[in-house]
Design a protein around this motif. Structure first.
Motif, short mmCIF file in Angstrom:
data_model
loop_
_atom_site.label_atom_id
_atom_site.label_comp_id
_atom_site.label_asym_id
_atom_site.label_seq_id
_atom_site.Cartn_x
_atom_site.Cartn_y
_atom_site.Cartn_z
N VAL A 139 45.79 68.67 6.85
CA VAL A 139 45.58 67.81 5.67
C VAL A 139 46.84 66.98 5.42
N LYS A 140 48.01 67.60 5.64
CA LYS A 140 49.26 66.87 5.41
C LYS A 140 49.42 65.73 6.42
N LEU A 141 49.02 65.94 7.65
CA LEU A 141 49.21 64.84 8.61
C LEU A 141 48.24 63.70 8.33
N VAL A 142 47.03 64.04 7.85
CA VAL A 142 46.11 62.96 7.48
C VAL A 142 46.66 62.24 6.25
N HIS A 143 47.18 63.02 5.30
CA HIS A 143 47.83 62.43 4.12
C HIS A 143 48.88 61.41 4.57
N ASN A 144 49.69 61.80 5.53
CA ASN A 144 50.77 60.91 5.97
C ASN A 144 50.24 59.68 6.69
N GLY A 145 49.18 59.86 7.49
CA GLY A 145 48.58 58.71 8.15
C GLY A 145 48.10 57.70 7.11
N ILE A 146 47.43 58.20 6.08
CA ILE A 146 46.95 57.30 5.02
C ILE A 146 48.15 56.68 4.31
N GLU A 147 49.15 57.50 4.07
CA GLU A 147 50.39 57.00 3.42
C GLU A 147 50.93 55.77 4.17
N TYR A 148 50.98 55.85 5.49
CA TYR A 148 51.46 54.71 6.29
C TYR A 148 50.58 53.48 6.04
N ALA A 149 49.24 53.70 6.03
CA ALA A 149 48.32 52.56 5.90
C ALA A 149 48.47 51.91 4.52
N GLY A 169 57.66 72.77 6.39
CA GLY A 169 58.07 71.48 6.96
C GLY A 169 56.87 70.66 7.40
N ASN A 170 57.15 69.48 7.96
CA ASN A 170 56.09 68.65 8.52
C ASN A 170 55.84 69.10 9.95
N SER A 171 55.01 70.14 10.11
CA SER A 171 54.75 70.64 11.46
C SER A 171 53.39 70.16 11.94
N ALA A 179 52.37 49.13 13.72
CA ALA A 179 53.33 48.17 13.14
C ALA A 179 54.72 48.80 13.08
N ARG A 180 54.76 50.10 12.76
CA ARG A 180 56.08 50.76 12.74
C ARG A 180 56.70 50.76 14.13
N SER A 181 55.86 51.08 15.13
CA SER A 181 56.41 51.13 16.50
C SER A 181 56.85 49.75 16.95
N ILE A 233 61.28 49.93 11.15
CA ILE A 233 60.74 51.01 10.31
C ILE A 233 60.85 52.36 11.01
N GLY A 234 61.30 53.35 10.28
CA GLY A 234 61.41 54.71 10.83
C GLY A 234 60.06 55.42 10.76
N GLN A 235 59.92 56.51 11.47
CA GLN A 235 58.72 57.35 11.35
C GLN A 235 59.02 58.72 11.93
N ASN A 236 58.41 59.74 11.28
CA ASN A 236 58.72 61.10 11.74
C ASN A 236 57.68 61.67 12.69
N GLY A 237 56.66 60.91 13.01
CA GLY A 237 55.69 61.39 14.00
C GLY A 237 54.37 61.85 13.42
N CYS A 266 52.01 64.05 -4.89
CA CYS A 266 52.16 63.56 -3.51
C CYS A 266 52.33 62.04 -3.49
N ILE A 267 52.61 61.52 -2.31
CA ILE A 267 52.86 60.09 -2.16
C ILE A 267 51.57 59.29 -2.40
N LEU A 268 50.41 59.91 -2.14
CA LEU A 268 49.14 59.19 -2.33
C LEU A 268 48.65 59.20 -3.77
N VAL A 314 53.90 70.00 2.36
CA VAL A 314 54.49 69.72 1.04
C VAL A 314 54.71 68.21 0.94
N SER A 315 54.20 67.61 -0.10
CA SER A 315 54.38 66.16 -0.24
C SER A 315 55.04 65.81 -1.57
N GLY A 316 55.84 64.76 -1.51
CA GLY A 316 56.48 64.27 -2.73
C GLY A 316 57.96 63.99 -2.55
N GLY A 317 58.45 64.22 -1.32
CA GLY A 317 59.87 63.97 -1.06
C GLY A 317 60.74 64.95 -1.84
N PRO A 318 62.06 64.77 -1.75
CA PRO A 318 62.97 65.69 -2.43
C PRO A 318 62.77 65.72 -3.96
C1 6PG Z 1 55.55 63.12 1.78
C2 6PG Z 1 56.03 62.28 2.95
C3 6PG Z 1 57.06 62.99 3.75
C4 6PG Z 1 57.46 62.20 4.97
C5 6PG Z 1 58.73 61.47 4.81
C6 6PG Z 1 59.12 60.66 6.04
O1 6PG Z 1 54.34 63.30 1.70
O2 6PG Z 1 56.38 63.55 0.99
O3 6PG Z 1 54.93 62.03 3.78
O4 6PG Z 1 56.58 64.24 4.13
O5 6PG Z 1 57.65 63.03 6.02
O6 6PG Z 1 58.70 60.67 3.72
O7 6PG Z 1 58.08 60.04 6.64
P1 6PG Z 1 58.32 58.89 7.72
O8 6PG Z 1 59.72 59.01 8.20
O9 6PG Z 1 57.34 59.16 8.80
O10 6PG Z 1 58.08 57.60 7.00
#
Ligand code: 6PG
Length: 459
Positions: free
Chosen positions: A176-186, A96-98, A280-282, A251-255, A354-356, A122-126
Protein backbone atom coordinates in the motif's frame (compact mmCIF):
# COMPACT_ATOMS: atom_id res chain seq x y z
CA UNK A 1 5.54 -4.74 24.75
CA UNK A 2 8.91 -3.14 25.44
CA UNK A 3 10.07 -0.89 22.64
CA UNK A 4 13.47 -0.64 20.97
CA UNK A 5 14.26 1.44 17.88
CA UNK A 6 17.17 0.81 15.56
CA UNK A 7 18.11 3.77 13.38
CA UNK A 8 17.83 7.34 14.57
CA UNK A 9 17.96 9.19 11.26
CA UNK A 10 15.39 11.90 10.70
CA UNK A 11 12.51 9.38 10.52
CA UNK A 12 13.63 7.11 13.38
CA UNK A 13 14.40 9.94 15.78
CA UNK A 14 11.10 11.68 15.17
CA UNK A 15 9.17 8.43 15.51
CA UNK A 16 10.99 7.87 18.80
CA UNK A 17 9.97 11.35 20.00
CA UNK A 18 6.39 10.65 18.98
CA UNK A 19 6.33 7.32 20.84
CA UNK A 20 7.89 8.90 23.94
CA UNK A 21 5.27 11.68 23.87
CA UNK A 22 2.62 8.95 24.20
CA UNK A 23 4.28 7.86 27.47
CA UNK A 24 6.06 4.76 26.23
CA UNK A 25 9.61 4.04 27.27
CA UNK A 26 11.98 3.85 24.30
CA UNK A 27 15.50 2.42 24.03
CA UNK A 28 17.37 3.05 20.81
CA UNK A 29 20.49 2.16 18.88
CA UNK A 30 22.14 4.16 16.11
CA UNK A 31 25.33 2.86 14.49
CA UNK A 32 26.37 6.19 12.94
CA UNK A 33 28.90 7.83 15.26
CA UNK A 34 28.24 11.38 14.01
CA UNK A 35 24.49 11.06 14.66
CA UNK A 36 25.31 9.49 18.01
CA UNK A 37 27.54 12.29 19.23
CA UNK A 38 24.92 14.77 18.03
CA UNK A 39 22.32 12.95 20.11
CA UNK A 40 24.58 13.04 23.14
CA UNK A 41 24.91 16.81 22.77
CA UNK A 42 21.22 17.40 22.11
CA UNK A 43 19.70 14.92 24.50
CA UNK A 44 16.14 13.82 23.84
CA UNK A 45 14.26 13.49 27.12
CA UNK A 46 13.38 9.88 27.97
CA UNK A 47 15.19 8.43 24.95
CA UNK A 48 17.62 5.82 26.27
CA UNK A 49 20.59 5.34 23.94
CA UNK A 50 22.47 2.06 23.80
CA UNK A 51 25.87 1.43 22.27
CA UNK A 52 25.26 -1.85 20.44
CA UNK A 53 22.48 -4.09 19.18
CA UNK A 54 23.36 -6.53 21.93
CA UNK A 55 23.03 -3.89 24.63
CA UNK A 56 19.73 -2.75 23.12
CA UNK A 57 18.36 -6.27 23.45
CA UNK A 58 19.61 -6.56 27.02
CA UNK A 59 17.87 -3.32 28.00
CA UNK A 60 14.66 -4.06 26.12
CA UNK A 61 13.52 -7.29 27.70
CA UNK A 62 11.20 -9.76 26.02
CA UNK A 63 8.33 -9.51 25.06
CA UNK A 64 9.67 -6.76 22.87
CA UNK A 65 9.01 -4.94 19.66
CA UNK A 66 12.11 -3.86 17.81
CA UNK A 67 11.34 -1.16 15.28
CA UNK A 68 13.71 -0.66 12.35
CA UNK A 69 14.01 2.74 10.74
CA UNK A 70 16.86 2.08 8.36
CA UNK A 71 17.86 2.68 4.75
CA UNK A 72 16.40 -0.20 2.67
CA UNK A 73 19.83 -1.72 1.96
CA UNK A 74 20.68 -2.10 5.66
CA UNK A 75 17.55 -3.94 6.80
CA UNK A 76 18.62 -7.51 5.96
CA UNK A 77 22.00 -7.26 7.69
CA UNK A 78 20.40 -5.92 10.87
CA UNK A 79 17.68 -8.59 10.86
CA UNK A 80 20.33 -11.30 10.43
CA UNK A 81 22.20 -9.98 13.43
CA UNK A 82 19.05 -9.54 15.52
CA UNK A 83 18.05 -13.16 15.01
CA UNK A 84 20.93 -14.16 17.31
CA UNK A 85 19.52 -12.19 20.22
CA UNK A 86 15.75 -12.27 19.81
CA UNK A 87 13.45 -14.66 21.62
CA UNK A 88 10.37 -16.46 20.33
CA UNK A 89 7.30 -14.21 20.24
CA UNK A 90 9.40 -11.05 19.94
CA UNK A 91 8.35 -8.75 17.12
CA UNK A 92 10.48 -7.07 14.47
CA UNK A 93 8.72 -4.16 12.75
CA UNK A 94 10.33 -2.67 9.63
CA UNK A 95 9.19 0.96 9.40
CA UNK A 96 11.27 1.91 6.36
CA UNK A 97 10.37 2.12 2.68
CA UNK A 98 10.93 -1.56 1.90
CA UNK A 99 9.88 -3.49 -1.17
CA UNK A 100 6.83 -5.63 -0.31
CA UNK A 101 8.52 -8.73 -1.73
CA UNK A 102 11.38 -8.24 0.73
CA UNK A 103 8.85 -7.98 3.55
CA UNK A 104 7.36 -11.32 2.52
CA UNK A 105 10.87 -12.84 2.52
CA UNK A 106 11.76 -11.34 5.90
CA UNK A 107 8.50 -12.56 7.40
CA UNK A 108 9.31 -16.13 6.30
CA UNK A 109 12.84 -15.92 7.67
CA UNK A 110 11.81 -14.51 11.06
CA UNK A 111 8.88 -16.91 11.38
CA UNK A 112 11.28 -19.82 10.93
CA UNK A 113 12.90 -18.55 14.16
CA UNK A 114 9.43 -18.15 15.75
CA UNK A 115 9.83 -14.38 15.66
CA UNK A 116 6.93 -12.26 14.43
CA UNK A 117 7.30 -9.66 11.72
CA UNK A 118 5.41 -6.51 10.77
CA UNK A 119 6.13 -4.58 7.57
CA UNK A 120 5.02 -1.04 8.26
CA UNK A 121 4.66 1.73 5.67
CA UNK A 122 4.98 5.13 7.31
CA UNK A 123 4.06 8.30 5.47
CA UNK A 124 4.38 11.95 6.33
CA UNK A 125 8.12 12.58 6.34
CA UNK A 126 10.01 13.49 9.50
CA UNK A 127 7.36 16.06 10.55
CA UNK A 128 4.64 13.44 10.21
CA UNK A 129 6.77 10.92 12.08
CA UNK A 130 6.96 13.32 15.01
CA UNK A 131 3.41 14.65 15.06
CA UNK A 132 1.44 11.73 13.64
CA UNK A 133 2.11 9.82 10.43
CA UNK A 134 -0.18 7.62 8.37
CA UNK A 135 0.61 3.99 9.10
CA UNK A 136 0.07 0.99 6.79
CA UNK A 137 0.74 -2.39 8.37
CA UNK A 138 1.04 -5.97 7.12
CA UNK A 139 2.34 -9.13 8.74
CA UNK A 140 1.54 -11.28 11.75
CA UNK A 141 -2.01 -10.74 13.02
CA UNK A 142 -0.91 -11.81 16.48
CA UNK A 143 1.89 -9.22 16.47
CA UNK A 144 -0.57 -6.60 15.24
CA UNK A 145 -2.98 -7.35 18.09
CA UNK A 146 -0.17 -6.91 20.61
CA UNK A 147 1.11 -3.63 19.16
CA UNK A 148 -1.99 -2.04 17.63
CA UNK A 149 -2.35 0.38 20.55
CA UNK A 150 1.17 1.75 19.99
CA UNK A 151 0.66 2.36 16.26
CA UNK A 152 -2.80 3.83 16.78
CA UNK A 153 -1.51 6.12 19.54
CA UNK A 154 1.26 7.58 17.40
CA UNK A 155 -0.60 7.83 14.10
CA UNK A 156 -2.34 10.89 12.67
CA UNK A 157 -6.04 11.25 13.44
CA UNK A 158 -8.94 12.15 11.23
CA UNK A 159 -12.03 12.98 13.33
CA UNK A 160 -10.52 10.93 16.16
CA UNK A 161 -10.08 7.96 13.86
CA UNK A 162 -6.47 6.77 13.50
CA UNK A 163 -4.94 6.93 10.03
CA UNK A 164 -3.54 3.50 10.71
CA UNK A 165 -4.60 0.21 9.24
CA UNK A 166 -3.67 -3.47 9.28
CA UNK A 167 -4.04 -4.88 5.77
CA UNK A 168 -3.25 -8.55 6.38
CA UNK A 169 -0.37 -10.72 5.27
CA UNK A 170 3.29 -9.75 5.22
CA UNK A 171 4.09 -7.31 2.44
CA UNK A 172 0.60 -5.79 2.34
CA UNK A 173 1.54 -2.68 4.37
CA UNK A 174 4.55 -1.97 2.22
CA UNK A 175 2.55 -2.68 -0.94
CA UNK A 176 0.00 0.00 0.00
CA UNK A 177 2.89 2.34 0.80
CA UNK A 178 4.54 1.83 -2.58
CA UNK A 179 1.26 2.51 -4.38
CA UNK A 180 0.84 5.58 -2.16
CA UNK A 181 4.26 6.75 -3.30
CA UNK A 182 3.54 6.08 -6.96
CA UNK A 183 0.42 8.23 -6.70
CA UNK A 184 2.40 10.80 -4.74
CA UNK A 185 4.79 11.14 -7.71
CA UNK A 186 1.88 11.56 -10.15
CA UNK A 187 0.18 14.23 -8.02
CA UNK A 188 3.42 16.14 -7.52
CA UNK A 189 4.23 16.11 -11.23
CA UNK A 190 0.61 17.00 -12.08
CA UNK A 191 0.65 20.08 -9.83
CA UNK A 192 4.05 21.12 -11.19
CA UNK A 193 2.76 20.81 -14.78
CA UNK A 194 -0.37 22.87 -14.00
CA UNK A 195 1.79 25.52 -12.42
CA UNK A 196 4.17 25.57 -15.37
CA UNK A 197 1.29 25.92 -17.85
CA UNK A 198 -0.21 28.76 -15.81
CA UNK A 199 3.11 30.52 -16.08
CA UNK A 200 4.24 29.72 -19.59
CA UNK A 201 0.89 29.70 -21.38
CA UNK A 202 -1.34 31.93 -19.29
CA UNK A 203 1.37 34.40 -18.21
CA UNK A 204 0.64 34.17 -14.49
CA UNK A 205 3.53 35.08 -12.22
CA UNK A 206 4.61 33.18 -9.10
CA UNK A 207 2.39 35.23 -6.76
CA UNK A 208 -0.64 34.77 -8.99
CA UNK A 209 -0.10 31.03 -9.22
CA UNK A 210 0.38 30.80 -5.45
CA UNK A 211 -2.89 32.68 -5.02
CA UNK A 212 -4.74 30.37 -7.44
CA UNK A 213 -3.53 27.34 -5.48
CA UNK A 214 -4.40 28.98 -2.15
CA UNK A 215 -7.94 29.61 -3.41
CA UNK A 216 -8.30 25.89 -4.16
CA UNK A 217 -7.34 25.13 -0.56
CA UNK A 218 -10.68 26.67 0.44
CA UNK A 219 -12.55 24.14 -1.72
CA UNK A 220 -13.23 20.41 -1.50
CA UNK A 221 -10.31 19.79 -3.88
CA UNK A 222 -7.78 20.93 -1.32
CA UNK A 223 -4.79 18.76 -0.48
CA UNK A 224 -1.55 18.77 1.45
CA UNK A 225 0.55 18.71 -1.74
CA UNK A 226 -1.28 21.71 -3.14
CA UNK A 227 -0.83 23.54 0.16
CA UNK A 228 2.94 23.10 0.20
CA UNK A 229 3.16 24.02 -3.49
CA UNK A 230 1.20 27.23 -2.88
CA UNK A 231 3.92 28.16 -0.39
CA UNK A 232 6.83 26.99 -2.55
CA UNK A 233 5.63 28.98 -5.59
CA UNK A 234 6.60 32.39 -4.28
CA UNK A 235 9.01 31.55 -1.44
CA UNK A 236 12.26 33.54 -1.58
CA UNK A 237 15.77 33.16 -0.18
CA UNK A 238 17.62 35.80 1.88
CA UNK A 239 18.69 37.55 -1.34
CA UNK A 240 15.08 38.07 -2.32
CA UNK A 241 15.45 35.48 -5.07
CA UNK A 242 12.80 32.82 -5.71
CA UNK A 243 13.93 29.35 -4.65
CA UNK A 244 12.27 28.27 -7.90
CA UNK A 245 14.94 30.18 -9.82
CA UNK A 246 17.75 28.80 -7.70
CA UNK A 247 17.16 25.07 -7.39
CA UNK A 248 18.66 22.26 -9.55
CA UNK A 249 15.85 20.71 -11.67
CA UNK A 250 17.19 17.15 -11.49
CA UNK A 251 14.62 15.19 -9.44
CA UNK A 252 15.59 12.60 -6.84
CA UNK A 253 13.73 9.36 -6.20
CA UNK A 254 14.07 6.53 -3.73
CA UNK A 255 12.79 3.73 -5.94
CA UNK A 256 9.27 3.26 -4.57
CA UNK A 257 7.69 4.67 -7.75
CA UNK A 258 9.67 2.21 -9.85
CA UNK A 259 8.45 -0.62 -7.58
CA UNK A 260 4.85 0.50 -8.16
CA UNK A 261 5.37 0.31 -11.91
CA UNK A 262 7.00 -3.12 -11.71
CA UNK A 263 4.05 -4.41 -9.66
CA UNK A 264 1.62 -2.94 -12.19
CA UNK A 265 3.48 -4.59 -15.08
CA UNK A 266 3.43 -7.93 -13.25
CA UNK A 267 -0.31 -7.63 -12.66
CA UNK A 268 -1.12 -6.33 -16.14
CA UNK A 269 -2.59 -3.09 -14.79
CA UNK A 270 -2.19 0.24 -16.59
CA UNK A 271 -1.00 3.10 -14.36
CA UNK A 272 0.12 5.56 -17.06
CA UNK A 273 0.22 8.77 -15.04
CA UNK A 274 2.32 7.10 -12.33
CA UNK A 275 4.60 5.77 -15.04
CA UNK A 276 4.89 9.22 -16.65
CA UNK A 277 5.74 10.81 -13.30
CA UNK A 278 8.48 8.28 -12.57
CA UNK A 279 9.74 8.59 -16.11
CA UNK A 280 9.88 12.40 -15.82
CA UNK A 281 12.05 11.99 -12.73
CA UNK A 282 14.40 9.65 -14.57
CA UNK A 283 14.52 12.00 -17.56
CA UNK A 284 15.05 15.08 -15.38
CA UNK A 285 18.82 14.76 -15.78
CA UNK A 286 18.15 16.07 -19.29
CA UNK A 287 16.03 19.02 -18.13
CA UNK A 288 18.95 21.40 -18.43
CA UNK A 289 19.07 21.44 -22.22
CA UNK A 290 17.28 24.54 -23.37
CA UNK A 291 17.05 24.34 -27.10
CA UNK A 292 15.49 27.23 -28.95
CA UNK A 293 12.18 26.10 -30.35
CA UNK A 294 9.99 27.78 -32.84
CA UNK A 295 6.53 27.14 -31.45
CA UNK A 296 3.40 29.15 -31.61
CA UNK A 297 4.32 31.74 -29.05
CA UNK A 298 0.99 33.44 -28.84
CA UNK A 299 0.16 33.51 -25.15
CA UNK A 300 -3.28 33.68 -23.69
CA UNK A 301 -4.29 36.78 -21.94
CA UNK A 302 -4.45 35.72 -18.30
CA UNK A 303 -7.29 38.04 -17.50
CA UNK A 304 -9.81 36.56 -19.85
CA UNK A 305 -8.81 32.98 -20.76
CA UNK A 306 -7.49 31.75 -17.45
CA UNK A 307 -10.45 32.93 -15.44
CA UNK A 308 -12.76 30.91 -17.60
CA UNK A 309 -10.92 27.73 -16.75
CA UNK A 310 -11.45 26.16 -13.37
CA UNK A 311 -8.00 25.24 -12.13
CA UNK A 312 -9.70 23.56 -9.20
CA UNK A 313 -11.49 21.16 -11.52
CA UNK A 314 -8.35 20.53 -13.58
CA UNK A 315 -6.52 19.60 -10.39
CA UNK A 316 -9.40 17.43 -9.19
CA UNK A 317 -9.69 15.61 -12.52
CA UNK A 318 -6.00 14.79 -12.53
CA UNK A 319 -5.91 13.77 -8.87
CA UNK A 320 -8.97 11.56 -9.35
CA UNK A 321 -7.50 9.79 -12.42
CA UNK A 322 -4.15 9.16 -10.70
CA UNK A 323 -5.74 7.97 -7.44
CA UNK A 324 -8.04 5.69 -9.41
CA UNK A 325 -5.04 4.10 -11.16
CA UNK A 326 -3.41 3.42 -7.77
CA UNK A 327 -6.61 2.05 -6.20
CA UNK A 328 -7.12 -0.13 -9.24
CA UNK A 329 -3.60 -1.51 -8.82
CA UNK A 330 -4.31 -2.35 -5.16
CA UNK A 331 -7.64 -3.88 -6.09
CA UNK A 332 -6.09 -6.02 -8.83
CA UNK A 333 -3.33 -7.18 -6.49
CA UNK A 334 -6.04 -9.20 -4.71
CA UNK A 335 -5.54 -11.65 -7.56
CA UNK A 336 -2.44 -12.71 -5.69
CA UNK A 337 -3.59 -15.15 -3.08
CA UNK A 338 -1.46 -13.48 -0.40
CA UNK A 339 -3.34 -10.14 -0.50
CA UNK A 340 -6.91 -9.39 0.49
CA UNK A 341 -7.34 -5.61 0.49
CA UNK A 342 -10.52 -3.82 1.35
CA UNK A 343 -10.54 -0.48 -0.41
CA UNK A 344 -12.29 1.29 2.52
CA UNK A 345 -9.19 0.54 4.61
CA UNK A 346 -6.97 2.34 2.11
CA UNK A 347 -9.05 5.50 2.50
CA UNK A 348 -8.77 5.15 6.28
CA UNK A 349 -4.97 4.83 6.18
CA UNK A 350 -4.62 7.80 3.81
CA UNK A 351 -7.17 9.99 5.59
CA UNK A 352 -4.57 11.97 7.57
CA UNK A 353 -0.84 12.36 8.12
CA UNK A 354 0.32 11.10 4.73
CA UNK A 355 1.52 12.99 1.67
CA UNK A 356 -1.71 12.17 -0.20
CA UNK A 357 -4.01 13.56 2.50
CA UNK A 358 -6.61 16.11 1.47
CA UNK A 359 -10.32 16.87 1.24
CA UNK A 360 -10.37 15.69 -2.40
CA UNK A 361 -10.04 12.15 -1.00
CA UNK A 362 -13.36 12.57 0.83
CA UNK A 363 -15.07 13.21 -2.51
CA UNK A 364 -13.47 10.08 -3.94
CA UNK A 365 -14.48 8.05 -0.89
CA UNK A 366 -18.04 9.38 -1.12
CA UNK A 367 -18.33 8.07 -4.68
CA UNK A 368 -16.73 4.77 -3.69
CA UNK A 369 -19.33 4.30 -0.95
CA UNK A 370 -22.03 4.62 -3.62
CA UNK A 371 -20.38 2.38 -6.23
CA UNK A 372 -18.71 0.01 -3.75
CA UNK A 373 -16.18 -1.20 -6.27
CA UNK A 374 -13.18 -0.01 -8.24
CA UNK A 375 -14.19 -0.19 -11.86
CA UNK A 376 -14.38 2.25 -14.80
CA UNK A 377 -17.98 3.14 -13.90
CA UNK A 378 -16.71 4.41 -10.54
CA UNK A 379 -14.19 6.73 -12.25
CA UNK A 380 -16.80 7.85 -14.76
CA UNK A 381 -19.34 8.71 -12.05
CA UNK A 382 -16.67 10.37 -9.93
CA UNK A 383 -15.75 12.77 -12.73
CA UNK A 384 -19.37 13.29 -13.74
CA UNK A 385 -20.37 14.22 -10.19
CA UNK A 386 -17.42 16.43 -9.40
CA UNK A 387 -16.41 17.98 -12.72
CA UNK A 388 -19.72 18.34 -14.55
CA UNK A 389 -19.23 20.09 -17.91
CA UNK A 390 -15.53 20.58 -17.21
CA UNK A 391 -13.99 18.17 -19.67
CA UNK A 392 -13.98 20.78 -22.40
CA UNK A 393 -11.84 23.17 -20.40
CA UNK A 394 -9.61 20.34 -19.14
CA UNK A 395 -8.94 19.46 -22.80
CA UNK A 396 -8.39 23.09 -23.69
CA UNK A 397 -5.92 23.52 -20.84
CA UNK A 398 -3.85 20.53 -22.02
CA UNK A 399 -4.06 21.53 -25.69
CA UNK A 400 -2.98 25.08 -24.97
CA UNK A 401 0.21 23.66 -23.44
CA UNK A 402 0.86 21.17 -26.23
CA UNK A 403 0.31 23.88 -28.87
CA UNK A 404 3.06 25.93 -27.29
CA UNK A 405 5.49 23.07 -26.74
CA UNK A 406 4.98 23.07 -22.98
CA UNK A 407 5.52 19.61 -21.52
CA UNK A 408 2.67 18.00 -19.57
CA UNK A 409 3.10 14.20 -19.62
CA UNK A 410 1.04 13.48 -16.50
CA UNK A 411 -1.86 15.78 -17.44
CA UNK A 412 -1.86 14.30 -20.96
CA UNK A 413 -1.73 10.72 -19.76
CA UNK A 414 -4.57 11.21 -17.28
CA UNK A 415 -6.76 12.56 -20.05
CA UNK A 416 -5.62 9.85 -22.46
CA UNK A 417 -6.40 7.20 -19.81
CA UNK A 418 -9.88 8.63 -19.31
CA UNK A 419 -10.53 8.86 -23.06
CA UNK A 420 -9.16 5.39 -23.64
CA UNK A 421 -11.99 4.03 -21.50
CA UNK A 422 -14.83 6.44 -22.19
CA UNK A 423 -14.51 7.54 -25.80
CA UNK A 424 -15.52 5.72 -28.92
CA UNK A 425 -12.56 4.29 -30.81
CA UNK A 426 -11.42 1.22 -32.69
CA UNK A 427 -7.84 0.96 -31.45
CA UNK A 428 -8.24 -2.47 -29.83
CA UNK A 429 -9.90 -3.84 -32.93
CA UNK A 430 -7.10 -2.62 -35.23
CA UNK A 431 -4.39 -4.08 -33.02
CA UNK A 432 -6.16 -7.44 -32.73
CA UNK A 433 -6.42 -7.60 -36.53
CA UNK A 434 -2.75 -6.64 -36.91
CA UNK A 435 -1.86 -9.46 -34.51
CA UNK A 436 -4.01 -11.85 -36.46
CA UNK A 437 -2.48 -10.73 -39.78
CA UNK A 438 1.19 -11.15 -39.02
CA UNK A 439 1.11 -13.63 -36.15
CA UNK A 440 -2.05 -15.63 -36.88
CA UNK A 441 -3.02 -15.05 -33.27
CA UNK A 442 -6.57 -16.28 -32.62
CA UNK A 443 -9.11 -13.46 -32.30
CA UNK A 444 -12.72 -13.44 -31.12
CA UNK A 445 -15.89 -11.59 -31.99
CA UNK A 446 -17.25 -8.71 -29.85
CA UNK A 447 -18.98 -11.08 -27.46
CA UNK A 448 -15.71 -12.93 -26.93
CA UNK A 449 -17.38 -16.20 -27.95
CA UNK A 450 -16.68 -17.16 -31.56
CA UNK A 451 -13.36 -17.18 -33.35
CA UNK A 452 -12.98 -14.86 -36.33
CA UNK A 453 -10.84 -16.11 -39.21
CA UNK A 454 -10.16 -13.30 -41.72
CA UNK A 455 -8.94 -14.36 -45.18
CA UNK A 456 -5.28 -13.71 -44.27
CA UNK A 457 -5.37 -16.51 -41.72
CA UNK A 458 -5.54 -19.06 -44.52
CA UNK A 459 -1.96 -19.62 -45.56
C1 6PG B 1 6.03 9.69 2.49
C2 6PG B 1 7.05 9.78 1.37
C3 6PG B 1 8.37 9.25 1.78
C4 6PG B 1 9.35 9.24 0.62
C5 6PG B 1 10.29 10.36 0.65
C6 6PG B 1 11.27 10.37 -0.53
O1 6PG B 1 4.99 9.12 2.24
O2 6PG B 1 6.31 10.21 3.57
O3 6PG B 1 6.58 9.01 0.31
O4 6PG B 1 8.22 7.96 2.28
O5 6PG B 1 10.11 8.13 0.67
O6 6PG B 1 9.64 11.55 0.71
O7 6PG B 1 10.71 10.01 -1.70
P1 6PG B 1 11.45 10.26 -3.09
O8 6PG B 1 12.89 10.48 -2.78
O9 6PG B 1 11.24 9.03 -3.88
O10 6PG B 1 10.81 11.48 -3.67
Amino acid sequence: MNIGIIGLGSMGLNLAKNIISKKYKVYAYEENSVTNSDLKKNKVKDLFLTTSLKELLIKVISPRIIMLSLPAEKVDAVINELINFLEPEDIVADLGNSLYLKSIERDTLLNSHKINFLGVGVSGGPRGAKNGPAIMVGGSKEAWNKTKHIFEDISAKNDNQSACCFFGSAGSGHFVKLVHNGIEYALMEGIAEVSNILNKVYNLNNDEIAKKFKDILKTNSSSFLLKITSEIMNAKNDNDQYFLDEVDPVIGQNGTGVWAIKAALDLGVGIPSIYEAVSARSNSKNFKYNFEQNFNNKKYNPNDKCNEISIEKIIFFNFACSIYQGLNLINESNKWNFFDFKIEDIFKAWSAGCILQGRYLDLILKEFIIRKKIDPQFLYDLIKTNCPDQLKSIREFNSSAINMGITCPVLSSNLAYYDQMFSNHKIGEIIQLQRSFFGLHPIKDKEGKNNITPYWTKL
